[in-house]
Motif scaffolding. Structure first.
Motif, PDB file in Angstrom:
ATOM      1  N   ALA A 270       0.827  -1.210   0.000  1.00  0.00           N
ATOM      2  CA  ALA A 270       0.000   0.000   0.000  1.00  0.00           C
ATOM      3  C   ALA A 270       0.860   1.257   0.000  1.00  0.00           C
ATOM      4  N   ALA A 271       1.960   1.232   0.752  1.00  0.00           N
ATOM      5  CA  ALA A 271       2.846   2.400   0.791  1.00  0.00           C
ATOM      6  C   ALA A 271       3.460   2.666  -0.570  1.00  0.00           C
ATOM      7  N   THR A 272       3.814   1.612  -1.291  1.00  0.00           N
ATOM      8  CA  THR A 272       4.377   1.783  -2.627  1.00  0.00           C
ATOM      9  C   THR A 272       3.311   2.209  -3.626  1.00  0.00           C
ATOM     10  N   LEU A 273       2.134   1.613  -3.548  1.00  0.00           N
ATOM     11  CA  LEU A 273       1.042   2.011  -4.438  1.00  0.00           C
ATOM     12  C   LEU A 273       0.700   3.489  -4.251  1.00  0.00           C
ATOM     13  N   ALA A 274       0.805   3.966  -3.024  1.00  0.00           N
ATOM     14  CA  ALA A 274       0.529   5.380  -2.760  1.00  0.00           C
ATOM     15  C   ALA A 274       1.587   6.290  -3.376  1.00  0.00           C
ATOM     16  N   ASP A 275       2.754   5.725  -3.717  1.00  0.00           N
ATOM     17  CA  ASP A 275       3.827   6.490  -4.345  1.00  0.00           C
ATOM     18  C   ASP A 275       3.745   6.490  -5.866  1.00  0.00           C
ATOM     19  N   TYR A 276       2.730   5.859  -6.429  1.00  0.00           N
ATOM     20  CA  TYR A 276       2.625   5.807  -7.890  1.00  0.00           C
ATOM     21  C   TYR A 276       2.589   7.182  -8.562  1.00  0.00           C
ATOM     22  N   PRO A 277       2.046   8.225  -7.927  1.00  0.00           N
ATOM     23  CA  PRO A 277       2.065   9.534  -8.587  1.00  0.00           C
ATOM     24  C   PRO A 277       3.460  10.013  -8.966  1.00  0.00           C
ATOM     25  N   ARG A 278       4.487   9.613  -8.225  1.00  0.00           N
ATOM     26  CA  ARG A 278       5.839  10.047  -8.603  1.00  0.00           C
ATOM     27  C   ARG A 278       6.559   9.019  -9.467  1.00  0.00           C
ATOM     28  N   LEU A 279       5.860   7.928  -9.802  1.00  0.00           N
ATOM     29  CA  LEU A 279       6.451   6.901 -10.660  1.00  0.00           C
ATOM     30  C   LEU A 279       5.924   6.948 -12.086  1.00  0.00           C
ATOM     31  N   VAL A 280       4.617   7.135 -12.236  1.00  0.00           N
ATOM     32  CA  VAL A 280       4.001   7.028 -13.561  1.00  0.00           C
ATOM     33  C   VAL A 280       2.912   8.071 -13.745  1.00  0.00           C
ATOM     34  N   ASP A 281       2.619   8.368 -15.040  1.00  0.00           N
ATOM     35  CA  ASP A 281       1.471   9.198 -15.360  1.00  0.00           C
ATOM     36  C   ASP A 281       0.202   8.459 -14.964  1.00  0.00           C
ATOM     37  N   LYS A 282      -0.798   9.171 -14.575  1.00  0.00           N
ATOM     38  CA  LYS A 282      -2.076   8.638 -14.106  1.00  0.00           C
ATOM     39  C   LYS A 282      -1.935   7.924 -12.766  1.00  0.00           C
ATOM     40  N   GLY A 283      -0.750   8.017 -12.164  1.00  0.00           N
ATOM     41  CA  GLY A 283      -0.564   7.395 -10.860  1.00  0.00           C
ATOM     42  C   GLY A 283      -1.405   8.042  -9.782  1.00  0.00           C
ATOM     43  N   SER A 284      -1.706   9.319  -9.943  1.00  0.00           N
ATOM     44  CA  SER A 284      -2.496  10.027  -8.932  1.00  0.00           C
ATOM     45  C   SER A 284      -3.917   9.486  -8.867  1.00  0.00           C
ATOM     46  N   ALA A 285      -4.509   9.234 -10.020  1.00  0.00           N
ATOM     47  CA  ALA A 285      -5.883   8.702 -10.049  1.00  0.00           C
ATOM     48  C   ALA A 285      -5.932   7.324  -9.409  1.00  0.00           C
ATOM     49  N   PHE A 286      -4.894   6.530  -9.644  1.00  0.00           N
ATOM     50  CA  PHE A 286      -4.831   5.207  -9.030  1.00  0.00           C
ATOM     51  C   PHE A 286      -4.699   5.334  -7.518  1.00  0.00           C
ATOM     52  N   ALA A 287      -3.792   6.189  -7.072  1.00  0.00           N
ATOM     53  CA  ALA A 287      -3.541   6.340  -5.642  1.00  0.00           C
ATOM     54  C   ALA A 287      -4.769   6.858  -4.906  1.00  0.00           C
ATOM     55  N   GLU A 288      -5.563   7.656  -5.568  1.00  0.00           N
ATOM     56  CA  GLU A 288      -6.769   8.192  -4.927  1.00  0.00           C
ATOM     57  C   GLU A 288      -7.796   7.101  -4.642  1.00  0.00           C
ATOM     58  N   ARG A 289      -7.701   5.982  -5.335  1.00  0.00           N
ATOM     59  CA  ARG A 289      -8.645   4.879  -5.130  1.00  0.00           C
ATOM     60  C   ARG A 289      -8.216   3.961  -3.984  1.00  0.00           C
ATOM     61  N   LEU A 290      -6.984   4.106  -3.510  1.00  0.00           N
ATOM     62  CA  LEU A 290      -6.470   3.212  -2.481  1.00  0.00           C
ATOM     63  C   LEU A 290      -7.189   3.417  -1.158  1.00  0.00           C
ATOM     64  N   ARG A 291      -7.542   2.313  -0.526  1.00  0.00           N
ATOM     65  CA  ARG A 291      -8.141   2.351   0.796  1.00  0.00           C
ATOM     66  C   ARG A 291      -7.500   1.258   1.643  1.00  0.00           C
ATOM     67  N   ASP A 292      -7.313   1.537   2.903  1.00  0.00           N
ATOM     68  CA  ASP A 292      -6.856   0.515   3.824  1.00  0.00           C
ATOM     69  C   ASP A 292      -8.021  -0.440   4.092  1.00  0.00           C
ATOM     70  N   PRO A 293      -7.828  -1.754   3.926  1.00  0.00           N
ATOM     71  CA  PRO A 293      -8.960  -2.684   4.085  1.00  0.00           C
ATOM     72  C   PRO A 293      -9.560  -2.679   5.479  1.00  0.00           C
ATOM     73  N   ILE A 294      -8.712  -2.516   6.498  1.00  0.00           N
ATOM     74  CA  ILE A 294      -9.230  -2.486   7.872  1.00  0.00           C
ATOM     75  C   ILE A 294     -10.103  -1.254   8.078  1.00  0.00           C
ATOM     76  N   ALA A 295      -9.618  -0.104   7.621  1.00  0.00           N
ATOM     77  CA  ALA A 295     -10.395   1.123   7.761  1.00  0.00           C
ATOM     78  C   ALA A 295     -11.693   1.039   6.963  1.00  0.00           C
ATOM     79  N   PHE A 296     -11.630   0.401   5.789  1.00  0.00           N
ATOM     80  CA  PHE A 296     -12.833   0.244   4.965  1.00  0.00           C
ATOM     81  C   PHE A 296     -13.858  -0.627   5.682  1.00  0.00           C
TER      82      PHE A 296
END
Length: 409
Positions: free
Chosen positions: A256-282
């Motif tokens: 999850a920590a790496t997926l949250a860093d996708y905005p600085r790795l790839v284009d459209k990474g921000s849209a992906f990162a915005e969808r991330l949710r912690d399963p416990i919190a969900f």
């Protein structure tokens, strides 16, 4: 064909944010071990600044100090200048790899295996056969591997048993869909966890899917200093999960920590990162639909660094576990120091990792929990291995989602 990502220069402006105040020093586990400034966040930043400006040349000593960082990012939580240390240490290792490309051989080999789903399935099958046949028990009981590095590595392997095919969960009142990011190591070492989460989500009215085309999150490459390879894996995951809006739940906090860093790795990474949710919190948000049976167990919580310092959703776990009747909850380590797993660190730096793990083992001996929960697969493997080597310590190490699934009414 999508354009290939290009290397980014070392972010000297971000490094210059560090005023060398030293407030991070008491929170840095590697500095606590060595008391060497070169093993502290500010010391490593100075080394990276020197490397980036040509005042320091690559050397084995420099590699040792930069590779010794656990990436726990505890320093970020206390930094008054909000220095993005996690991004800096990745960039520093990438700069080092540009001048010493041979250092990436091991990480690329590991990544090549873990990023291929057929190979992960083969490894999971072999591991399951290893456990089912009793060979694993035999090797451990009679210490057939001795006490060397191979025996230590084997001690971190999970015990997989025969499993029944999971039943498709029924949903009484559909409320939506979610996607599960299972993680490459999780596919091998904890392959039933996706089904456990799917069952809990079904109780809350959500249908879960696990896209088959997903691959490694890229953490191994990113933290080794290979951002281009990490970006290629990130692009594959963006394609696998599509452009939808359904939440993406990652089973491992490290992923999850790496997926949250996708905005600085790839284009459209921000849209992906915005969808991330912690399963416990969900799950906690929909906890009124969950029913748990009385479970008289003492459960010690191990909070991974990625959960504490990056995702910052540890309180959700405590609140959700508190809903299980008769469950006693204790903290494995109130100080919250890194256990030493740190991705592949517990494999590549076993002595340092085991020294960091020892306080957790001491706490387990004192607290005598029935179960230790950890939401990161690397931490769980490291903890379970340490408990096995210690002998006499018998708590089961589980992902909290697995414990919650067992407690379903």
């Amino acid at each position: 064909m999508s354009p290939q990502p290009t290397p980014r220069p070392f972010p000297l402006a971000d490094a210059d944010l560090c005023v060398k105040c030293g407030l991070c020093l008491p929170h840095c586990p590697t500095y606590g071990q060595s008391q060497n400034e070169a093993d502290s966040p500010r010391g490593r930043i100075m080394l990276m600044q020197g490397l980036a400006t040509g005042r320091i040349v690559p050397s084995s000593t420099l590699e040792r100090h930069l590779d010794g960082c656990l990436g726990c990012r505890a320093c970020e939580r206390v930094c008054p200048a909000t220095v993005p240390y996690g991004a800096l240490i990745d960039a520093g290792r990438a700069l080092l790899a540009e001048q010493r490309p041979a250092r990436l051989k091991r990480s690329r080999w590991i990544s090549a295996v873990l990023s291929r789903r057929p190979l992960r399935r083969v490894l999971a099958a072999l591991l399951r056969v290893y456990g089912i046949t009793g060979l694993q028990t035999l090797i451990r009981r009679f210490r057939l591997l001795g006490h060397g590095p191979l025996a230590r590595l084997e001690s971190t392997l999970p015990t997989l048993t025969r499993r029944a095919s999971p039943k498709r969960p029924t949903i009484d009142a559909p409320r939506g869909t979610v996607a599960i990011f299972s993680g490459c190591v999780g596919d091998i070492a904890d392959p039933d966890l996706s089904a456990d989460l799917a069952a809990l989500l079904a109780d809350c009215g959500f249908t879960a899917s696990t896209p088959a085309a997903q691959t490694c999150c890229g953490a191994i490459d990113q933290h080794a200093g290979d951002p281009l390879r990490a970006a290629r894996l990130a692009s594959r995951n963006l394609e696998a999960f599509g452009d939808g809006s359904e939440p993406i739940l990652s089973l491992a906090t490290g992923c999850a920590a790496t997926l949250a860093d996708y905005p600085r790795l790839v284009d459209k990474g921000s849209a992906f990162a915005e969808r991330l949710r912690d399963p416990i919190a969900f799950l906690l948000e929909h906890a009124e639909h969950l029913r748990f049976k009385p479970t008289p167990l003492r459960v010690a919580i191990h909070e991974p660094c990625t959960q504490k310092n990056v995702i910052r959703q540890g309180d959700a776990l405590r609140r959700l576990l508190a809903r299980v009747p008769e469950l006693e909850i204790v903290e494995l380590d109130a100080a919250g120091r890194c256990c030493g797993a740190a991705g592949t660190h517990f494999v590549t730096h076993p002595a340092e990792a085991d020294a960091l793990l020892q306080p957790k083992l001491d706490a387990a001996a004192q607290l005598a929990p029935d179960v230790i929960v950890s939401a990161n697969i690397g931490c769980a493997l490291h903890l379970a291995g340490g408990l096995r080597r210690a002998g006499g310590l018998s708590p089961e190490v589980l992902h909290p989602l697995r414990l919650l699934a067992r407690c379903r009414a």
